[in-house]
Design an enzyme around this catalytic site. Structure first.
Site, mmCIF file in Angstrom:
data_model
loop_
_atom_site.group_PDB
_atom_site.id
_atom_site.type_symbol
_atom_site.label_atom_id
_atom_site.label_comp_id
_atom_site.label_asym_id
_atom_site.label_seq_id
_atom_site.Cartn_x
_atom_site.Cartn_y
_atom_site.Cartn_z
ATOM 1 N N ASN A 65 2.844 -1.298 -7.205
ATOM 2 C CA ASN A 65 3.071 0.140 -6.970
ATOM 3 C C ASN A 65 4.513 0.561 -7.250
ATOM 4 O OD1 ASN A 65 3.723 -1.408 -4.687
ATOM 5 N ND2 ASN A 65 3.390 0.295 -3.296
ATOM 6 N N GLU B 53 6.357 -7.726 3.842
ATOM 7 C CA GLU B 53 6.330 -6.259 3.833
ATOM 8 C C GLU B 53 4.918 -5.870 3.447
ATOM 9 O OE1 GLU B 53 6.081 -2.941 3.284
ATOM 10 O OE2 GLU B 53 7.414 -2.861 1.531
ATOM 11 N N CYS C 177 3.363 1.852 0.415
ATOM 12 C CA CYS C 177 3.113 1.244 1.730
ATOM 13 C C CYS C 177 3.548 2.200 2.824
ATOM 14 C CB CYS C 177 3.830 -0.089 1.847
ATOM 15 S SG CYS C 177 5.544 -0.004 1.374
ATOM 16 N N GLU D 104 14.278 -5.456 4.672
ATOM 17 C CA GLU D 104 14.950 -5.411 3.378
ATOM 18 C C GLU D 104 15.899 -4.218 3.398
ATOM 19 O OE1 GLU D 104 10.951 -5.905 1.064
ATOM 20 O OE2 GLU D 104 12.588 -6.823 -0.091
#
Ligand code: NAI
Ligand code: MG
Length: 491
Positions: free
Chosen positions: A162, A260, A294, A471
């Site tokens: 994505n 993640e 996400c 992150e």
């Protein structure tokens, strides 16, 4: 490269047919796979289908580069190389964005934003290379205690489809800054920009073997990478199920990892919000990248008082979004694959059969210019109960579900009632309600009065089923460092 030529079918020149290992593209392998252009639902290029043998070669190169070169490179020099890479990414932004757009389907200006964001990640972490300093500890007279940050070693980066270049950059830049070397495995739907990124890094002066990229499937290339005993750390972005498999595999070698995973993030809109700001924010939160994010704001939690006016206007705006091939720069591009389109459509078909009211959208569609491509209409579904599949499960498409709240307290309760914990957003003029949400909702990020506010400076990651580890920001460097404490008796 002219966009019109590509749209009329001229092949894109110069795409790599090999992996990037030890400072160069390997020769095109015999085993190739096709990458599809989602805007046309047709293959547009082939790439190398990596195997465990390719992974072994890439990991060997990364270990060698770690031991012989990169861990010994002065931090300031590492910083100069990363900064140079950022400049080269910007110089090459148009070419990279076109490739990203074709490979993923996303609108060209979004792809350009991602490429510039990738450059920004290298800029940011370039400045951090020479600031990774440890501590001293207050031991009694006659002792000395201090700590140093050491790079963990070889980092495996598993990249989703994505946000191919931006996810690659947000993992690779801090890994390199900390002194780690990297083997990245981009998604099989979108292999090209990660390969091109490794090439650009090398042109910026990164020594051979410090950043390697092996393309191919999750089963054939991803699984052997995360199971490799010489990999010291894994950063994985993708689905919950695959994340769990990666975690199980990492357990065998006690490999550290950052996960993640998905999300089902609420956007709370209260009666006292700035309507225009909230409308723009909610629209972008779910329809950017066709909802394949996400951290998409996929649940609108709206206070009853403004429900009718807000949702009415939101639907009107959703209907007007332009749809088309990413290279024509529409407001909504295609979704990434035929399988993914079916998955999105399945959610809505099942919701219809449960009696859900689809306020707008709710059908697969096509590029109006060509009749081609994997498109789904921007979709908004009227108020659903908290236990409905549409409220609980990540759809990862342009589908927004509404939940109506009686008052701010109820809104925060609905927002927090979720198995995921990635992001929560709120639009309100009341600072107290905004800060209550920031305090009470279990999520890694809270956005107040602007969904997706912030940049690489702000740590990002999930709680609950959304994963763990962070992150971005200086926090993002920690995954790539191990703290060594030294305590000495000196007299
Ligand atoms: P996935 O999690 O299977 O794929 C993500 C990456 O993992 C790809 O590079 C893939 O090749 C790799 N992979 C797959 N199996 C692996 C294995 N056994 N070992 C190591 N690497 C492996 O996700 P997929 O199938 O592409 O998408 C499914 C759903 O996951 C989506 O519908 C969406 O809900 C969610 N997703 C979430 C993302 C996020 O940003 N958190 C990104 C992509 C997907
Ligand atoms: Mg593709």
């Amino acid at each position: 490269m002219k966009i019109e030529e590509i749209l009329s079918g001229t092949p894109v020149a110069g795409l790599p047919g090999g992996h990037f290992i030890d400072g160069a593209y390997t020769a095109s392998t015999r085993a190739q796979m096709e990458s599809y252009d989602p805007g046309r639902a047709a293959p547009f290029a082939t790439f190398a289908r990596g195997t465990a043998a390719d992974i072994d070669q890439a990991v060997a190169s990364a270990i060698h580069a770690f031991e012989k070169t990169w861990r010994k490179t002065p931090p300031a020099e590492r910083g100069r190389i990363l900064y140079h890479a950022a400049q080269l990414i910007r110089d090459d932004a148009e070419r990279l964005a076109i490739v990203e757009c074709l490979d993923s389907g996303k609108p060209l200006n979004e792809a350009l934003g991602d490429v510039n964001g990738a450059a920004r990640a290298f800029e940011y972490y370039a400045g951090a290379c020479d600031k990774l300093q440890g501590d001293t500890f207050p031991l009694p007279q006659g002792y000395l205690g201090y700590s140093v940050y050491e790079p963990v070693g070889v980092s495996a980066q598993i990249i989703p489809w994505n946000y191919p270049i931006s996810t690659a950059a947000r993992g690779i830049a801090p890994a390199l800054a900390a002194g780690c070397t990297v083997v990245a495995k981009p998604a099989e739907q979108t292999p090209f920009t990660a390969l091109q990124l490794a090439d650009i890094l090398t042109k910026a002066g990164l020594p051979a073997g410090v950043c390697n990229v092996v393309s191919g499937t999750g089963a054939e290339a991803g699984a052997p990478l995360v199971a490799h005993p010489d990999v010291d750390q894994i950063t994985f972005t993708g689905s919950v199920a695959t994340g769990q498999a990666v975690m199980r595999s990492a357990a065998d070698n006690v490999t550290r990892l950052v996960l993640e995973l998905g999300g089902k993030s609420p956007v709370v809109v209260l009666n006292d919000c700035d309507m225009e700001r909230a409308l723009t924010g909610v629209l972008g939160a779910i329809f950017e990248n066709a909802g394949q994010i996400c951290s998409a704001g996929s649940r609108l939690v709206i206070e009853r008082g403004i429900h009718d006016a807000f949702v009415g206007e939101l639907c009107a705006r959703a209907k007007k979004l332009t749809i088309g091939h990413g290279l024509r720069d529409p407001q909504l591009g295609p979704v990434n694959s035929a399988g993914h389109l079916d998955k999105i459509a399945g959610f809505i078909d099942r919701a219809r059969s449960r009696g859900a009211e689809i306020l707008t959208g709710g059908r697969t569609t096509a590029d109006p210019e060509t009749g081609e491509g994997w498109f789904y209409e921007p979709t908004i579904v009227a108020d659903r109960p908290s236990d409905d599949e549409l409220v609980r499960e990540e759809i990862f498409g342009p589908v927004l579900t509404v939940q109506i709240a009686d008052d701010p307290e109820h809104a925060l309760a609905l927002a927090g009632d979720c198995q995921y914990g990635l992001v929560a957003g709120i639009y309100t003029g009341n600072v107290s309600n905004a800060l209550k949400m920031a305090r009470d909702v279990d999520a890694g990020q809270i956005f107040i009065n602007e969904y997706f506010a912030g940049g690489v400076e702000v740590p990002f990651g999930g709680n609950k089923l959304s994963g763990f580890g962070r992150e971005k920001g200086l926090e993002g460097l920690r995954s790539y460092c191990k703290v060594k404490s030294v305590a000495a008796r000196i007299d």
